[in-house]
Write a protein that holds these residues in place. Structure first.
Motif: not given
Length: 221
Positions: A56-59, A84-88, A90-93, A213-215
């Protein structure tokens, strides 16, 4: 892989003119990388280079990855933590993810030109193919064999021969890509790949658990 500091000073631009030999389908770059001075003198518009973005552009969290298609550590990241990053996230906005290429060598540059050939819609899919097959295409032999393996990846992704050759023959775009890489790496102080900028802060390569954890800290969760 910490090679940017030396490479960026000595080999950051593509020679103007004569970049490709155009005698057959097995053409390869004749002199892909030259010194910084030519990049400074060339009239290149790096604003024409499209940022390759997922999410998402506004993530609330923005992650910028700097990576080379010829970097084994980058391949490991994309085959593991990235999925895993994409699934958890990126794809969730929750995360906007931007991929920026680093050019250690001509092969990484050629791979980038193939990845970008069909536009943003196919870029990340081709990137996946490049990393999945990295150990094969980077070890295919000399430049002729390597560029032919990259063509095969492009065709596998649905790029027709004429379009693929047009992309690979575009010396001006190659110059502009390298100048764009130089600007980005110098501005963000990139010294190794893969490296990451997370909401404006530089982060080295790390495990997915550390990334998570960082995210989550950035998200306040």
């Amino acid at each position: 892989m910490s090679r940017i500091a030396t490479v960026i000073c000595a080999a950051v631009a593509v020679a103007a003119g004569g970049y490709w030999l155009t005698t057959s389908s097995n053409t390869i770059p004749s002199n892909p990388l030259v010194g910084t001075a030519e990049a400074q003198e060339a009239d290149l518009d790096t604003s024409t280079i499209v940022e390759m973005v997922q999410g998402a552009e506004d993530a609330p969290v923005e992650i910028i990855e700097y990576a080379s298609y010829t970097c084994p550590h980058c391949a490991n990241f994309h085959q593991g933590a990235y999925k895993q990053l994409k699934k958890d996230f990126i794809d969730t906005g929750k995360v906007k993810f931007t991929y920026r290429e680093v050019y250690f060598d001509r092969y990484g540059l050629w791979a980038s030109m193939v990845a970008r050939c069909a536009g943003p819609e196919k870029f990340f899919g081709i990137t996946d193919l490049l990393y999945e097959g990295q150990s094969e295409w980077t070890r295919a032999g000399g430049p002729t064999e390597i560029v032919e393996e990259l063509r095969k990846i492009g065709r596998l992704a649905g790029i027709d021969n004429d379009q693929l050759e047009a992309c690979l023959q575009d010396g001006t775009r190659a110059q502009t890509l390298v100048a764009w890489y130089q600007e980005n790496a110098e501005r963000d102080g990139i010294q190794a790949t893969p490296s990451f900028i997370v909401n404006g802060k530089k982060v080295d390569n790390q495990s997915y658990d550390d990334f998570k954890k960082l995210i989550e800290d950035e998200l306040g969760s």
